[in-house]
Design a protein around this motif. Sequence first.
Motif, PDB file in Angstrom:
ATOM      1  N   GLN A 167      22.347  43.786  51.198  1.00 18.72           N
ATOM      2  CA  GLN A 167      23.668  44.332  51.460  1.00 18.72           C
ATOM      3  C   GLN A 167      23.760  44.774  52.911  1.00 18.72           C
ATOM      4  O   GLN A 167      22.852  45.410  53.438  1.00 18.72           O
ATOM      5  CB  GLN A 167      23.929  45.510  50.527  1.00 18.72           C
ATOM      6  N   GLY A 223      29.415  45.777  54.042  1.00 21.55           N
ATOM      7  CA  GLY A 223      30.391  45.435  53.013  1.00 21.55           C
ATOM      8  C   GLY A 223      30.205  44.062  52.392  1.00 21.55           C
ATOM      9  O   GLY A 223      31.053  43.604  51.634  1.00 21.55           O
ATOM     10  N   LYS A 236      31.503  42.817  48.846  1.00 24.82           N
ATOM     11  CA  LYS A 236      30.864  43.805  47.972  1.00 24.82           C
ATOM     12  C   LYS A 236      31.528  43.869  46.598  1.00 24.82           C
ATOM     13  O   LYS A 236      30.841  43.892  45.577  1.00 24.82           O
ATOM     14  CB  LYS A 236      30.914  45.176  48.653  1.00 24.82           C
ATOM     15  N   GLN A 237      32.877  43.872  46.531  1.00 29.29           N
ATOM     16  CA  GLN A 237      33.563  43.990  45.247  1.00 29.29           C
ATOM     17  C   GLN A 237      33.323  42.775  44.359  1.00 29.29           C
ATOM     18  O   GLN A 237      33.284  42.895  43.137  1.00 29.29           O
ATOM     19  CB  GLN A 237      35.064  44.268  45.425  1.00 29.29           C
ATOM     20  N   VAL A 238      33.136  41.595  44.939  1.00 29.87           N
ATOM     21  CA  VAL A 238      32.851  40.393  44.144  1.00 29.87           C
ATOM     22  C   VAL A 238      31.444  40.476  43.564  1.00 29.87           C
ATOM     23  O   VAL A 238      31.221  40.215  42.382  1.00 29.87           O
ATOM     24  CB  VAL A 238      33.020  39.112  44.995  1.00 29.87           C
ATOM     25  N   TYR A 239      30.479  40.855  44.384  1.00 29.92           N
ATOM     26  CA  TYR A 239      29.096  40.933  43.929  1.00 29.92           C
ATOM     27  C   TYR A 239      28.911  42.026  42.872  1.00 29.92           C
ATOM     28  O   TYR A 239      28.243  41.812  41.864  1.00 29.92           O
ATOM     29  CB  TYR A 239      28.158  41.180  45.109  1.00 29.92           C
ATOM     30  N   LEU A 240      29.516  43.185  43.066  1.00 28.14           N
ATOM     31  CA  LEU A 240      29.340  44.305  42.141  1.00 28.14           C
ATOM     32  C   LEU A 240      30.177  44.173  40.873  1.00 28.14           C
ATOM     33  O   LEU A 240      29.900  44.842  39.886  1.00 28.14           O
ATOM     34  CB  LEU A 240      29.644  45.621  42.847  1.00 28.14           C
ATOM     35  N   ALA A 241      31.189  43.314  40.874  1.00 28.71           N
ATOM     36  CA  ALA A 241      32.037  43.136  39.689  1.00 28.71           C
ATOM     37  C   ALA A 241      31.262  42.600  38.498  1.00 28.71           C
ATOM     38  O   ALA A 241      31.609  42.878  37.355  1.00 28.71           O
ATOM     39  CB  ALA A 241      33.201  42.196  40.003  1.00 28.71           C
ATOM     40  N   GLU A 253      30.237  45.089  35.742  1.00 27.22           N
ATOM     41  CA  GLU A 253      31.240  45.674  34.861  1.00 27.22           C
ATOM     42  C   GLU A 253      31.354  44.845  33.588  1.00 27.22           C
ATOM     43  O   GLU A 253      31.408  43.628  33.627  1.00 27.22           O
ATOM     44  CB  GLU A 253      32.590  45.731  35.556  1.00 27.22           C
ATOM     45  N   TRP A 297      27.687  35.181  39.997  1.00 28.86           N
ATOM     46  CA  TRP A 297      28.598  36.297  40.247  1.00 28.86           C
ATOM     47  C   TRP A 297      29.979  36.051  39.669  1.00 28.86           C
ATOM     48  O   TRP A 297      30.854  36.895  39.767  1.00 28.86           O
ATOM     49  CB  TRP A 297      28.682  36.618  41.737  1.00 28.86           C
ATOM     50  N   SER A 355      41.080  38.957  42.523  1.00 28.17           N
ATOM     51  CA  SER A 355      40.862  40.401  42.523  1.00 28.17           C
ATOM     52  C   SER A 355      39.551  40.800  41.879  1.00 28.17           C
ATOM     53  O   SER A 355      39.094  41.912  42.041  1.00 28.17           O
ATOM     54  CB  SER A 355      42.016  41.103  41.812  1.00 28.17           C
TER      55      SER A 355
END
Length: 175
Positions: free
Chosen positions: A27, A30, A45-50, A53, A128, A174
């Motif tokens: 990382q 971002g 970051k939001q794509v990898y961490l999604a 969830e 991912w 998104s």
Amino acid sequence: YRPSLAMVERVQQEVIQAQVDRQAALQSDGYYYVRYQQQLFRLPKQVYLAQREQLPISQLCIESNQTFDVAAGQFKIQTMQQKGLSAALLGQTLTLSPRQGGERIHLYGRVGHWPLKKAINDAKIYPWRRHTIQILSIDNVMLGVFTPQGFWLADSSYCVDAGWLPNLVSELTSI
């Protein structure tokens, strides 16, 4: 923008040269740098961490010519000339559940039941993006699978000639 030499060296050592069975990620600023099938990817970051969830189990009521969003993208119901789902399912409450692991599916046009994981690997869906895969079912009968590549029809008693299918209109960005 050029990254520093130290960052380039870290990407080489920690991601590119990591052991084959490692899911190395680095990382920085971002973004996550990951390796998949001998290629290097830079993911926001939001794509990898999604992928961490868990999607909830939800209900879906589908009508003819309807456009709707699921985790994999935006789909539109279209009537088909070939095999599709029965018109009796339109207007009924269908279950949309995330992939748990271990599911077996008999895809229409293929022989026998396959592990869903094998079908996903064969389709080369990025790791991912796999968390967006959802299973459409009714009364514990698998009707199909929503994937980032489109809808995969499952062979079931609800599969009929001149039925309907959800067709992928666009991927959601998104998630």
